[in-house]
Design an enzyme around this catalytic site. Structure first.
Site, PDB file in Angstrom:
ATOM      1  N   ASP A   1     -15.855   9.530   8.524  1.00 24.96           N
ATOM      2  CA  ASP A   1     -14.769   8.574   8.340  1.00 24.96           C
ATOM      3  C   ASP A   1     -13.444   9.307   8.429  1.00 24.96           C
ATOM      4  OD1 ASP A   1     -14.687   5.499   7.235  1.00 24.96           O
ATOM      5  OD2 ASP A   1     -12.872   6.601   6.701  1.00 24.96           O
TER       6      ASP A   1
ATOM      7  N   ARG B   1       0.828  -1.216   0.000  1.00 24.95           N
ATOM      8  CA  ARG B   1       0.000   0.000   0.000  1.00 24.95           C
ATOM      9  C   ARG B   1       0.862   1.265   0.000  1.00 24.95           C
ATOM     10  NH1 ARG B   1      -5.379  -1.264   3.669  1.00 24.95           N
ATOM     11  NH2 ARG B   1      -5.954  -3.186   2.594  1.00 24.95           N
TER      12      ARG B   1
END
Length: 278
Positions: free
Chosen positions: A145, A39
């Site tokens: 979020d 990632r």
């Protein structure tokens, strides 16, 4: 790459993961090293850095951390979600909560780990259906979020055909508009009346206080507690429960019921808790 260089890279990566955990509460154990490196390579490419060794050094030793940390959090956080995920919760809401709600007061829902918005928009569809049978019923939904990337997508309300597969056909017809991307890919967008009922904001559950109404009727804190250690789980549940009105409901993921130990919360069904007056 020599053993010494690899070891130095691992140490820098470990320190970076500790910083991310402190900022987000999300555990990044060493057995996830390959996933983490994979990632982080997205940021290596985005910053046009030659390799991950150079990137880690720039972030951890050469002053790039402050600028890069929000992007690193975006790529390292997991944002798995679906429309109508754990559908029993929505059925419980319709059968046990909504019929008892006074029409004189708007029904308020907080999707506290809303990711790309599917949970919040599912709730909006369910509440819109209920409103057709309950004259005067009003509602609002807040989705929050940590990741700026997923909040941006949620606000747009645009999804692929694969992402809407779990939306029942009749609800697709009523609440989704079909269209195409610039390259001809078929897409669906949540209709404007539903989008107008849902607002999204960036918010970190690790924050000391939450800029959220303290009279929520339902808080959905589903499938996020599993990424925290036990003390963080308890702290987040307590903080979230502070934003429920007495008699309000907390939904957690079906594997997370055991971590809900706040004495104000009484379990009524699988992963469903009601805040008692104390």
């Amino acid at each position: 790459m020599t053993t010494n260089v690899m070891s130095a890279n691992r140490e820098l990566q470990k320190k970076l993961c500790e910083i991310v955990t402190k900022a987000t509460g999300i555990q990044l154990p060493e057995n996830k090293t390959t996933m983490i490196e994979g990632r982080l390579r997205k940021r290596v490419r985005a910053t046009k850095t030659p390799d991950i060794k150079t990137y880690l050094k720039a972030v951890m030793e050469d002053g790039l951390l402050e600028a890069e940390l929000p992007h690193i959090i975006n790529v390292l956080t997991t944002n798995k979600t679906d429309f109508f995920r754990e559908n029993a919760h929505f059925k419980y809401m319709v059968q046990n909560i909504l019929p008892k709600h006074p029409v004189s007061r708007a029904f308020k829902v907080w999707s506290a780990a809303s990711s790309t918005g599917e949970e919040a928009y599912t709730t909006s569809m369910v509440l819109a259906e209920f409103a057709k049978r309950a004259s005067g019923f009003q509602y609002s939904i807040l989705g929050t979020d940590l990741s700026t990337t997923v909040v941006s997508k949620a606000r747009k309300g645009v999804y692929t055909m694969e992402e809407i597969v779990d939306v029942p056909g009749d609800m697709q017809d009523k609440y989704l508009e079909m269209g195409h991307s610039s390259d001809g890919k078929k897409l669906a967008r949540v209709v404007k009346p539903l989008r107008d009922r849902v607002s999204f904001a960036n918010m970190n559950l690790m924050a000391r206080s939450y800029p959220v109404d303290k009279q929520m009727d339902v808080v959905m804190l589903r499938n996020v507690l599993i990424y925290f250690d036990e003390p963080t789980q308890h702290r987040v549940v307590t903080s979230v429960a502070d934003h429920l009105r007495p008699g309000g409901f907390l939904f957690v993921g079906h594997s997370e019921s055991a971590v809900v130990t706040d004495p104000r919360l009484k379990q009524l069904a699988a992963a469903v808790f009601r805040k008692e007056s104390m």
